[in-house]
Design a protein around this motif. Structure first.
Motif, PDB file in Angstrom:
ATOM      1  N   PHE A  78       0.849  -1.184   0.000  1.00 62.14           N
ATOM      2  CA  PHE A  78       0.000   0.000   0.000  1.00 62.14           C
ATOM      3  C   PHE A  78       0.886   1.235   0.000  1.00 62.14           C
ATOM      4  CE2 PHE A  78      -2.168  -3.299   2.403  1.00 62.14           C
ATOM      5  CZ  PHE A  78      -3.474  -3.262   1.920  1.00 62.14           C
ATOM      6  N   TYR A  79       0.334   2.362  -0.406  1.00 65.92           N
ATOM      7  CA  TYR A  79       1.043   3.630  -0.241  1.00 65.92           C
ATOM      8  C   TYR A  79       0.081   4.659   0.339  1.00 65.92           C
ATOM      9  CZ  TYR A  79      -1.182   5.366  -4.516  1.00 65.92           C
ATOM     10  OH  TYR A  79      -2.101   5.758  -5.456  1.00 65.92           O
ATOM     11  N   HIS A  80       0.641   5.556   1.143  1.00 67.24           N
ATOM     12  CA  HIS A  80      -0.152   6.594   1.800  1.00 67.24           C
ATOM     13  C   HIS A  80       0.663   7.874   1.917  1.00 67.24           C
ATOM     14  CE1 HIS A  80      -1.958   2.818   3.279  1.00 67.24           C
ATOM     15  NE2 HIS A  80      -3.079   3.495   3.136  1.00 67.24           N
ATOM     16  N   THR A  81      -0.040   8.998   1.961  1.00 69.55           N
ATOM     17  CA  THR A  81       0.608  10.288   2.206  1.00 69.55           C
ATOM     18  C   THR A  81       0.781  10.468   3.713  1.00 69.55           C
ATOM     19  OG1 THR A  81      -1.478  11.475   2.369  1.00 69.55           O
ATOM     20  CG2 THR A  81      -0.474  11.316   0.169  1.00 69.55           C
ATOM     21  N   ASP A  82       1.550  11.464   4.102  1.00 72.31           N
ATOM     22  CA  ASP A  82       1.737  11.763   5.526  1.00 72.31           C
ATOM     23  C   ASP A  82       0.405  12.081   6.207  1.00 72.31           C
ATOM     24  OD1 ASP A  82       4.426  11.352   5.216  1.00 72.31           O
ATOM     25  OD2 ASP A  82       5.011  13.441   5.604  1.00 72.31           O
ATOM     26  N   GLU A  83      -0.488  12.732   5.489  1.00 71.77           N
ATOM     27  CA  GLU A  83      -1.785  13.099   6.067  1.00 71.77           C
ATOM     28  C   GLU A  83      -2.652  11.880   6.357  1.00 71.77           C
ATOM     29  OE1 GLU A  83      -0.555  14.573   3.166  1.00 71.77           O
ATOM     30  OE2 GLU A  83       0.219  16.274   4.329  1.00 71.77           O
ATOM     31  N   GLU A  84      -2.379  10.767   5.687  1.00 69.55           N
ATOM     32  CA  GLU A  84      -3.178   9.548   5.849  1.00 69.55           C
ATOM     33  C   GLU A  84      -2.602   8.589   6.892  1.00 69.55           C
ATOM     34  OE1 GLU A  84      -4.882   9.063   1.315  1.00 69.55           O
ATOM     35  OE2 GLU A  84      -2.806   8.484   1.703  1.00 69.55           O
ATOM     36  N   THR A  85      -1.474   8.968   7.496  1.00 75.12           N
ATOM     37  CA  THR A  85      -0.813   8.075   8.444  1.00 75.12           C
ATOM     38  C   THR A  85      -0.500   8.777   9.758  1.00 75.12           C
ATOM     39  OG1 THR A  85       1.382   8.619   7.611  1.00 75.12           O
ATOM     40  CG2 THR A  85       0.295   6.715   6.616  1.00 75.12           C
ATOM     41  N   ILE A  86      -0.256   7.964  10.755  1.00 80.73           N
ATOM     42  CA  ILE A  86       0.294   8.420  12.029  1.00 80.73           C
ATOM     43  C   ILE A  86       1.686   7.808  12.081  1.00 80.73           C
ATOM     44  CG2 ILE A  86       0.069   8.317  14.542  1.00 80.73           C
ATOM     45  CD1 ILE A  86      -3.019   7.819  13.915  1.00 80.73           C
ATOM     46  N   PHE A  87       2.705   8.641  12.215  1.00 87.18           N
ATOM     47  CA  PHE A  87       4.070   8.120  12.122  1.00 87.18           C
ATOM     48  C   PHE A  87       4.988   8.772  13.133  1.00 87.18           C
ATOM     49  CE2 PHE A  87       3.627  11.606   9.157  1.00 87.18           C
ATOM     50  CZ  PHE A  87       4.760  12.362   9.360  1.00 87.18           C
ATOM     51  N   GLN A  88       6.052   8.073  13.460  1.00 86.68           N
ATOM     52  CA  GLN A  88       7.073   8.536  14.395  1.00 86.68           C
ATOM     53  C   GLN A  88       8.404   7.899  14.024  1.00 86.68           C
ATOM     54  OE1 GLN A  88       6.096  10.424  17.879  1.00 86.68           O
ATOM     55  NE2 GLN A  88       5.192  11.067  15.955  1.00 86.68           N
ATOM     56  N   GLU A  89       9.454   8.437  14.617  1.00 90.09           N
ATOM     57  CA  GLU A  89      10.784   7.847  14.566  1.00 90.09           C
ATOM     58  C   GLU A  89      11.350   7.887  15.976  1.00 90.09           C
ATOM     59  OE1 GLU A  89      12.002   9.241  10.060  1.00 90.09           O
ATOM     60  OE2 GLU A  89      13.065  10.132  11.740  1.00 90.09           O
ATOM     61  N   SER A  90      12.320   7.046  16.243  1.00 94.08           N
ATOM     62  CA  SER A  90      12.999   7.052  17.544  1.00 94.08           C
ATOM     63  C   SER A  90      14.473   7.343  17.316  1.00 94.08           C
ATOM     64  CB  SER A  90      12.859   5.698  18.242  1.00 94.08           C
ATOM     65  OG  SER A  90      11.534   5.517  18.657  1.00 94.08           O
ATOM     66  N   ALA A  91      15.071   7.987  18.301  1.00 90.78           N
ATOM     67  CA  ALA A  91      16.493   8.293  18.208  1.00 90.78           C
ATOM     68  C   ALA A  91      17.149   8.047  19.563  1.00 90.78           C
ATOM     69  CB  ALA A  91      16.704   9.739  17.783  1.00 90.78           C
ATOM     70  N   VAL A 126      22.698   8.031  27.990  1.00 87.02           N
ATOM     71  CA  VAL A 126      21.974   7.830  26.734  1.00 87.02           C
ATOM     72  C   VAL A 126      20.568   8.403  26.884  1.00 87.02           C
ATOM     73  CG1 VAL A 126      21.076   6.128  25.088  1.00 87.02           C
ATOM     74  CG2 VAL A 126      23.318   5.774  26.161  1.00 87.02           C
ATOM     75  N   ILE A 127      20.202   9.183  25.885  1.00 84.39           N
ATOM     76  CA  ILE A 127      18.876   9.800  25.827  1.00 84.39           C
ATOM     77  C   ILE A 127      18.091   9.116  24.714  1.00 84.39           C
ATOM     78  CG2 ILE A 127      17.621  11.958  25.371  1.00 84.39           C
ATOM     79  CD1 ILE A 127      20.312  13.388  26.105  1.00 84.39           C
ATOM     80  N   GLU A 128      16.803   8.912  24.946  1.00 83.10           N
ATOM     81  CA  GLU A 128      15.901   8.369  23.931  1.00 83.10           C
ATOM     82  C   GLU A 128      14.851   9.423  23.633  1.00 83.10           C
ATOM     83  OE1 GLU A 128      12.082   7.116  22.624  1.00 83.10           O
ATOM     84  OE2 GLU A 128      12.435   7.517  24.740  1.00 83.10           O
ATOM     85  N   LYS A 129      14.593   9.641  22.364  1.00 79.20           N
ATOM     86  CA  LYS A 129      13.569  10.605  21.932  1.00 79.20           C
ATOM     87  C   LYS A 129      12.740   9.975  20.822  1.00 79.20           C
ATOM     88  CE  LYS A 129      11.619  14.601  20.709  1.00 79.20           C
ATOM     89  NZ  LYS A 129      10.262  14.602  21.162  1.00 79.20           N
ATOM     90  N   THR A 130      11.439   9.999  20.987  1.00 81.25           N
ATOM     91  CA  THR A 130      10.529   9.554  19.941  1.00 81.25           C
ATOM     92  C   THR A 130       9.754  10.768  19.462  1.00 81.25           C
ATOM     93  OG1 THR A 130      10.335   7.362  20.908  1.00 81.25           O
ATOM     94  CG2 THR A 130       8.574   8.034  19.412  1.00 81.25           C
ATOM     95  N   GLY A 131       9.616  10.891  18.147  1.00 77.79           N
ATOM     96  CA  GLY A 131       8.886  12.030  17.595  1.00 77.79           C
ATOM     97  C   GLY A 131       9.035  12.084  16.094  1.00 77.79           C
ATOM     98  N   PHE A 132       8.781  13.257  15.555  1.00 78.54           N
ATOM     99  CA  PHE A 132       8.940  13.481  14.123  1.00 78.54           C
ATOM    100  C   PHE A 132      10.413  13.736  13.816  1.00 78.54           C
ATOM    101  CE2 PHE A 132       4.566  14.934  15.016  1.00 78.54           C
ATOM    102  CZ  PHE A 132       3.886  14.034  14.204  1.00 78.54           C
ATOM    103  N   ARG A 133      10.803  13.544  12.573  1.00 79.54           N
ATOM    104  CA  ARG A 133      12.197  13.706  12.162  1.00 79.54           C
ATOM    105  C   ARG A 133      12.739  15.074  12.574  1.00 79.54           C
ATOM    106  NH1 ARG A 133      15.898  11.510   8.088  1.00 79.54           N
ATOM    107  NH2 ARG A 133      14.784   9.634   8.695  1.00 79.54           N
ATOM    108  N   HIS A 134      11.999  16.138  12.363  1.00 75.32           N
ATOM    109  CA  HIS A 134      12.511  17.476  12.697  1.00 75.32           C
ATOM    110  C   HIS A 134      12.738  17.622  14.203  1.00 75.32           C
ATOM    111  CE1 HIS A 134       8.139  18.250  13.212  1.00 75.32           C
ATOM    112  NE2 HIS A 134       8.529  19.129  14.108  1.00 75.32           N
ATOM    113  N   GLU A 135      11.991  16.895  15.021  1.00 74.41           N
ATOM    114  CA  GLU A 135      12.175  16.968  16.477  1.00 74.41           C
ATOM    115  C   GLU A 135      13.439  16.217  16.914  1.00 74.41           C
ATOM    116  OE1 GLU A 135       7.449  17.126  17.743  1.00 74.41           O
ATOM    117  OE2 GLU A 135       8.452  15.189  17.569  1.00 74.41           O
ATOM    118  N   THR A 136      13.643  15.022  16.367  1.00 72.90           N
ATOM    119  CA  THR A 136      14.841  14.264  16.741  1.00 72.90           C
ATOM    120  C   THR A 136      16.096  14.953  16.202  1.00 72.90           C
ATOM    121  OG1 THR A 136      14.635  12.762  14.832  1.00 72.90           O
ATOM    122  CG2 THR A 136      13.620  12.053  16.920  1.00 72.90           C
ATOM    123  N   GLU A 137      15.962  15.582  15.055  1.00 73.59           N
ATOM    124  CA  GLU A 137      17.095  16.303  14.468  1.00 73.59           C
ATOM    125  C   GLU A 137      17.407  17.563  15.275  1.00 73.59           C
ATOM    126  OE1 GLU A 137      20.263  17.039  11.928  1.00 73.59           O
ATOM    127  OE2 GLU A 137      19.132  15.228  12.365  1.00 73.59           O
TER     128      GLU A 137
END
Length: 179
Positions: A78-91, A126-137
Protein backbone atom coordinates in the motif's frame (compact mmCIF):
# COMPACT_ATOMS: atom_id res chain seq x y z
CA UNK A 1 4.18 17.92 -14.36
CA UNK A 2 2.92 15.93 -11.37
CA UNK A 3 3.64 16.98 -7.82
CA UNK A 4 6.42 15.29 -5.88
CA UNK A 5 5.03 14.07 -2.56
CA UNK A 6 6.36 12.06 0.37
CA UNK A 7 4.77 8.60 0.47
CA UNK A 8 4.91 5.84 3.04
CA UNK A 9 4.83 2.43 1.36
CA UNK A 10 3.72 -0.49 3.55
CA UNK A 11 4.72 -3.92 2.31
CA UNK A 12 3.29 -7.04 3.98
CA UNK A 13 5.43 -10.11 3.35
CA UNK A 14 6.43 -13.56 4.30
CA UNK A 15 9.80 -13.51 6.05
CA UNK A 16 12.03 -15.06 3.42
CA UNK A 17 15.74 -14.59 2.76
CA UNK A 18 16.56 -12.26 -0.13
CA UNK A 19 13.31 -10.31 -0.20
CA UNK A 20 14.93 -7.15 1.14
CA UNK A 21 17.45 -7.24 -1.72
CA UNK A 22 14.73 -7.76 -4.32
CA UNK A 23 12.59 -4.93 -2.94
CA UNK A 24 15.51 -2.51 -2.69
CA UNK A 25 16.54 -3.42 -6.25
CA UNK A 26 13.16 -2.16 -7.48
CA UNK A 27 13.99 1.28 -6.08
CA UNK A 28 17.62 1.14 -7.22
CA UNK A 29 16.73 0.32 -10.85
CA UNK A 30 14.50 3.39 -10.98
CA UNK A 31 17.02 5.66 -9.19
CA UNK A 32 14.55 6.33 -6.36
CA UNK A 33 16.11 7.53 -3.13
CA UNK A 34 14.76 5.78 -0.03
CA UNK A 35 14.35 8.37 2.73
CA UNK A 36 13.60 5.84 5.47
CA UNK A 37 13.28 2.09 5.80
CA UNK A 38 12.18 -0.14 8.66
CA UNK A 39 10.74 -3.59 9.15
CA UNK A 40 8.97 -5.45 11.93
CA UNK A 41 6.51 -8.17 12.74
CA UNK A 42 2.98 -7.17 11.65
CA UNK A 43 -0.29 -7.66 13.49
CA UNK A 44 -0.55 -11.18 12.00
CA UNK A 45 1.87 -13.92 13.18
CA UNK A 46 4.55 -14.87 10.64
CA UNK A 47 3.83 -11.83 8.45
CA UNK A 48 6.28 -8.95 8.39
CA UNK A 49 5.80 -5.33 7.42
CA UNK A 50 8.33 -3.18 5.62
CA UNK A 51 7.88 0.60 5.83
CA UNK A 52 9.60 2.53 3.03
CA UNK A 53 9.46 6.32 2.74
CA UNK A 54 10.07 7.94 -0.64
CA UNK A 55 9.47 11.26 -2.40
CA UNK A 56 7.98 10.89 -5.85
CA UNK A 57 4.89 11.43 -7.97
CA UNK A 58 1.69 9.50 -7.30
CA UNK A 59 1.87 7.81 -10.69
CA UNK A 60 5.44 6.74 -9.86
CA UNK A 61 4.52 5.33 -6.45
CA UNK A 62 1.61 3.39 -8.00
CA UNK A 63 4.05 1.76 -10.45
CA UNK A 64 6.51 0.95 -7.67
CA UNK A 65 3.78 -0.66 -5.53
CA UNK A 66 2.69 -2.76 -8.53
CA UNK A 67 6.29 -3.92 -9.07
CA UNK A 68 6.69 -4.75 -5.38
CA UNK A 69 3.49 -6.79 -5.36
CA UNK A 70 4.88 -8.94 -8.20
CA UNK A 71 7.53 -10.28 -5.82
CA UNK A 72 6.60 -13.83 -4.86
CA UNK A 73 6.92 -13.31 -1.07
CA UNK A 74 4.91 -10.07 -1.02
CA UNK A 75 1.33 -10.47 0.17
CA UNK A 76 0.18 -6.87 -0.36
CA UNK A 77 1.64 -3.37 -0.65
CA UNK A 78 0.00 0.00 0.00
CA UNK A 79 1.04 3.63 -0.24
CA UNK A 80 -0.15 6.59 1.80
CA UNK A 81 0.61 10.29 2.21
CA UNK A 82 1.74 11.76 5.53
CA UNK A 83 -1.78 13.10 6.07
CA UNK A 84 -3.18 9.55 5.85
CA UNK A 85 -0.81 8.08 8.44
CA UNK A 86 0.29 8.42 12.03
CA UNK A 87 4.07 8.12 12.12
CA UNK A 88 7.07 8.54 14.39
CA UNK A 89 10.78 7.85 14.57
CA UNK A 90 13.00 7.05 17.54
CA UNK A 91 16.49 8.29 18.21
CA UNK A 92 19.24 7.52 20.71
CA UNK A 93 21.88 10.04 21.74
CA UNK A 94 25.03 9.08 23.64
CA UNK A 95 26.53 12.08 25.43
CA UNK A 96 29.56 12.32 27.73
CA UNK A 97 28.40 12.17 31.37
CA UNK A 98 30.31 15.24 32.51
CA UNK A 99 27.95 17.35 30.39
CA UNK A 100 24.91 16.11 32.26
CA UNK A 101 26.25 17.37 35.57
CA UNK A 102 28.24 20.41 34.42
CA UNK A 103 25.81 21.86 31.86
CA UNK A 104 22.41 22.54 33.44
CA UNK A 105 20.87 23.42 30.07
CA UNK A 106 21.19 19.79 28.93
CA UNK A 107 18.68 18.68 31.56
CA UNK A 108 16.35 21.44 30.34
CA UNK A 109 16.83 20.35 26.70
CA UNK A 110 15.89 16.78 27.64
CA UNK A 111 12.84 17.93 29.58
CA UNK A 112 11.70 20.46 26.94
CA UNK A 113 12.01 17.92 24.10
CA UNK A 114 10.07 15.25 26.03
CA UNK A 115 13.05 12.91 25.80
CA UNK A 116 14.12 10.38 28.43
CA UNK A 117 17.45 9.37 29.90
CA UNK A 118 17.63 5.59 29.52
CA UNK A 119 21.02 4.89 31.09
CA UNK A 120 23.76 6.73 32.94
CA UNK A 121 27.34 5.57 33.46
CA UNK A 122 30.44 7.41 34.68
CA UNK A 123 31.56 7.95 31.05
CA UNK A 124 28.29 8.61 29.20
CA UNK A 125 24.53 8.80 29.37
CA UNK A 126 21.97 7.83 26.73
CA UNK A 127 18.88 9.80 25.83
CA UNK A 128 15.90 8.37 23.93
CA UNK A 129 13.57 10.61 21.93
CA UNK A 130 10.53 9.55 19.94
CA UNK A 131 8.89 12.03 17.59
CA UNK A 132 8.94 13.48 14.12
CA UNK A 133 12.20 13.71 12.16
CA UNK A 134 12.51 17.48 12.70
CA UNK A 135 12.18 16.97 16.48
CA UNK A 136 14.84 14.26 16.74
CA UNK A 137 17.10 16.30 14.47
CA UNK A 138 16.61 19.47 16.56
CA UNK A 139 17.65 17.62 19.71
CA UNK A 140 20.71 16.21 17.90
CA UNK A 141 21.79 19.71 16.89
CA UNK A 142 21.19 21.01 20.41
CA UNK A 143 23.28 18.25 22.01
CA UNK A 144 26.17 18.40 19.51
CA UNK A 145 28.12 21.16 21.33
CA UNK A 146 28.02 19.19 24.62
CA UNK A 147 29.91 16.09 23.58
CA UNK A 148 27.54 14.03 21.45
CA UNK A 149 29.46 10.73 21.22
CA UNK A 150 26.98 8.72 19.14
CA UNK A 151 23.65 9.28 17.43
CA UNK A 152 21.27 6.89 15.69
CA UNK A 153 17.75 7.32 14.39
CA UNK A 154 15.30 4.62 13.38
CA UNK A 155 13.39 4.50 10.16
CA UNK A 156 9.81 5.68 10.17
CA UNK A 157 7.19 3.51 11.77
CA UNK A 158 3.61 4.24 10.80
CA UNK A 159 0.04 3.10 10.89
CA UNK A 160 -2.79 4.35 8.73
CA UNK A 161 -5.63 6.47 10.01
CA UNK A 162 -8.16 4.58 7.87
CA UNK A 163 -8.71 0.84 7.74
CA UNK A 164 -6.57 -0.77 5.03
CA UNK A 165 -8.38 -4.09 4.82
CA UNK A 166 -5.07 -5.88 5.20
CA UNK A 167 -6.22 -7.89 8.21
CA UNK A 168 -8.70 -9.81 6.07
CA UNK A 169 -6.04 -10.43 3.42
CA UNK A 170 -3.54 -11.55 6.05
CA UNK A 171 -6.03 -13.81 7.81
CA UNK A 172 -6.80 -15.44 4.44
CA UNK A 173 -3.06 -15.84 3.88
CA UNK A 174 -2.60 -17.35 7.33
CA UNK A 175 -5.47 -19.79 6.78
CA UNK A 176 -4.05 -20.85 3.38
CA UNK A 177 -0.68 -21.57 4.95
CA UNK A 178 -2.30 -23.83 7.55
CA UNK A 179 -4.04 -25.98 4.89
Amino acid sequence: MSDITKYTISIYTENNVGLLNRVSAIFLKRHIDILSFSTSQSEIPDVFRFIVVVKMTESGVKKIVQQIEKQIDVIKAFYHTDEETIFQESALYKVKSSSLFEERQIQNMIKDSHANIVTVSPEFFVIEKTGFRHETEALRKSLAPYGLLQFVRSGRISITKEKMGISEILNTFKQQNKD
